[in-house]
Design an enzyme around this catalytic site. Structure first.
Site, PDB file in Angstrom:
ATOM      1  N   SER A  32      22.399 115.903 159.718  1.00 53.99           N
ATOM      2  CA  SER A  32      21.242 115.144 159.255  1.00 53.99           C
ATOM      3  C   SER A  32      21.090 113.854 160.072  1.00 53.99           C
ATOM      4  O   SER A  32      20.977 113.908 161.287  1.00 53.99           O
ATOM      5  CB  SER A  32      21.380 114.883 157.759  1.00 53.99           C
ATOM      6  OG  SER A  32      20.184 114.439 157.208  1.00 53.99           O
ATOM      7  N   ASP A  61      14.389 124.115 156.169  1.00 57.49           N
ATOM      8  CA  ASP A  61      15.075 122.895 155.753  1.00 57.49           C
ATOM      9  C   ASP A  61      14.024 121.837 155.427  1.00 57.49           C
ATOM     10  O   ASP A  61      13.195 121.497 156.273  1.00 57.49           O
ATOM     11  CB  ASP A  61      15.974 122.428 156.897  1.00 57.49           C
ATOM     12  CG  ASP A  61      16.817 121.210 156.548  1.00 57.49           C
ATOM     13  OD1 ASP A  61      16.518 120.528 155.563  1.00 57.49           O
ATOM     14  OD2 ASP A  61      17.779 120.947 157.288  1.00 57.49           O
ATOM     15  N   HIS A 117      20.199 122.443 153.501  1.00 57.06           N
ATOM     16  CA  HIS A 117      20.337 121.335 154.445  1.00 57.06           C
ATOM     17  C   HIS A 117      21.802 121.223 154.843  1.00 57.06           C
ATOM     18  O   HIS A 117      22.676 121.036 154.000  1.00 57.06           O
ATOM     19  CB  HIS A 117      19.865 120.051 153.763  1.00 57.06           C
ATOM     20  CG  HIS A 117      19.847 118.856 154.650  1.00 57.06           C
ATOM     21  ND1 HIS A 117      19.151 118.802 155.829  1.00 57.06           N
ATOM     22  CD2 HIS A 117      20.456 117.645 154.523  1.00 57.06           C
ATOM     23  CE1 HIS A 117      19.302 117.608 156.388  1.00 57.06           C
ATOM     24  NE2 HIS A 117      20.098 116.900 155.624  1.00 57.06           N
TER      25      HIS A 117
END
Length: 544
Positions: free
Chosen positions: A219, A437, A466
């Site tokens: 991320s 996602d 995710h």
């Protein structure tokens, strides 16, 4: 990238002054030719406080770094690091960052090495770290530990024509929070930008005595990887970027629309999944019926909160459906129990997700996001942008708006954002992304692939989780394993799409076994990551 709720991390309130900052007492660092301060000594390793880390035999320590990297010989702060040594043929160190901004990465060496099969994970020294201001690093930022105590005002404005009622209450509490951040944290609040962390990462490398690092970023951690590779390209050996943030992430821009659209899609899929298991949950037999029931319950809680749960808390809990499909049974079961009058599961979920009583992650999130790039200080403009977005996407717009709302009143000015330049690096980079996602849309990964000509992108087709790497998809795991073993990657394909595809994992099956368990018992082992990494922060969903 962002969570609508913060997660508890071990923090401390920092105030101005050298003593209160917990500054390092080691000799002053000297700068090398790149302007990066070299730590004066190697890390002094000792026992870890975390049971997870001690359980796998990891060791912990601190790396002193300059508070202000433009003054490398000046005041120091300390970055908390952990290490799990390689037990197979060693290939060097592997730093890992779970995202955020504001996510703690210290415990990840207790989790990830065994997820890389065939002993490949044990070929690296896994290095976890808490970025500056976060968790066990000194000082750790905090502003108002009661900020997430529910029930809070409803997220959606009661009147779009003027600021009144619950919206006025949110403006007041958000301004108060931003001011508390200034009052409680002193000078470090001006030094929590992404480039500060990138330089800290290189200081960790130097303290470890390594010429190069391997890196696994998830991320927001993918942006740190992009910035590190652009700044120190010769220091990268291998790099995995999982669930990608766009190269131009910092600042107020267009990224949020794709995220909120993604959450809207995932919510629809989640409600359809609940309907497909109507026997277990009894919340509706069609996606439309479940959706209607969700918003009806939201309206009821807006009028009359139940205990600590109002409409804002309800929304925060269900946003998690957009982060991990594996938690869908947990969320749906909590809702089903709620309808029977048992509110304990939802209250427990909110407490875990929000980190009530510890706002360290939320404080660090805003301290980085609000200063990484340009941010408007015009609340009216931001409000109008959110109103326009909410007309299209009902599910997550206003919750996200208020999560990043402190940026409108942040006491530290924005800086020039980090420059990502993929042309500087020559080693292959592995990119991973689910095509559905929500927090980091697939379009981001395509842009990273375009920016870094040496990168190869593996897509998890149709996946909505995710953090897809090393998370149970055997196909994706195989690509990661091959790459970490010997640098093997599939050939880069022509065009602008992915270079290889993996079929998504099946959606989870619900179990009535959870019904008989205590509020917290079901949770152990069910989340794909420690929970502070499940909430890996979406950058400002009201951006347009």
């Amino acid at each position: 990238m962002r969570a609508l709720v913060a997660v508890a991390t071990a923090g401390m309130v920092a105030v101005s002054g050298a003593a209160a900052l917990g500054v390092a007492t080691s000799p002053a660092a000297r700068a090398d030719a790149t302007g990066v301060a070299r730590p004066a000594a190697a890390i002094t390793w000792g026992a870890c406080e975390s049971a997870a880390l001690t359980g796998v035999g990891a060791e912990c320590g601190f790396v002193p770094v300059p508070l202000d990297w433009s003054k490398p010989a000046g005041q120091k702060i300390e970055i908390a690091v952990s290490r799990l040594r390689a037990t197979e043929k060693r290939q060097g160190v592997l730093l890992i960052n779970p995202g955020g901004p504001g996510g703690s990465g210290l415990e990840f060496p207790a989790i990830y090495p065994e997820r890389v099969p065939d002993g490949v994970g044990r070929q690296y020294d896994w290095i976890g770290f808490d970025p500056r201001g976060v968790g066990a690093s000194k000082p750790a930022v905090s502003c108002d530990a009661s900020f997430f105590k529910g029930p809070r005002p409803a997220y959606e404005p009661a009147d779009l024509t003027k600021v009144t009622g619950n919206e006025a209450a949110w403006v007041a509490r958000t301004k108060k929070y931003a001011q508390a951040c200034a009052d409680q944290n002193g000078e470090i609040l001006s030094h929590l930008r992404s480039m500060d962390t990138v330089r800290d990462m290189d200081a960790i490398r130097q303290a470890l005595g390594e010429q190069q690092i391997n890196y696994y970023g998830i991320s927001y951690g993918t942006f740190l990887g992009q910035a590190y590779a652009s700044t120190f390209p010769e220091r990268v050996r291998r790099m995995v970027l999982d669930s990608n943030v766009a190269p131009d992430y910092p600042g107020y821009g267009d990224a949020g629309r794709g995220q909120i659209e993604g959450f809207e899609y995932t919510a629809g899929e989640f409600f359809a999944w609940i309907a497909a298991h109507a026997v277990q949950f009894n919340l509706g037999t069609t996606a439309e019926a479940v959706t209607e029931a969700y918003y009806a319950r939201l309206a009821d809680l807006r009028k009359s909160p139940v205990g600590t749960i109002g409409s804002a808390e309800w929304q925060d809990v269900f946003l998690v459906a957009g982060y991990a499909e594996s938690l869908w049974p947990t969320l749906a079961d909590g809702w089903a129990l709620w309808e029977t009058g048992d509110h304990s599961r939802m209250e427990f979920l909110y407490d875990v997700l929000s980190g009530v009583g510890d706002d360290n992650m939320f404080a660090a999130f805003n301290a980085t996001l609000c200063t990484d790039g340009h941010w408007p200080r015009n609340y009216t403009k931001m409000r109008n942008d959110a109103i326009g977005l909410a007309k299209e996407f009902r599910f997550g717009t206003w919750g996200s708006f208020w999560f990043s709302g402190p940026c409108a009143f942040w006491p530290v000015k924005s800086a020039k954002p980090p420059v990502v330049d993929g042309s500087k690096i020559s080693v292959p980079i592995l990119l991973l992304n689910a095509t559905r996602d929500a927090p980091t849309p697939f379009a981001n990964a395509l842009r990273v692939r375009q920016e870094f000509p040496t990168s190869v992108l593996i897509s998890d087709v149709g996946g909505m989780t995710h953090g897809v790497g090393l998370n149970g998809n055997a196909c994706v795991t195989a690509y990661v394993t091959d790459y970490l073993r010997d640098g093997t990657l599939p050939a880069r394909a022509a065009g602008e799409g992915p270079d290889a595809e993996c079929a998504r994992k099946p959606l989870p099956e619900p179990s009535l076994l959870f019904r008989g368990q205590a509020a917290g018992a079901f949770f152990d082992g069910f989340a794909p990551e420690p929970f502070n990494t499940l909430l890996l922060q979406i950058p400002v969903a009201h951006r347009r």
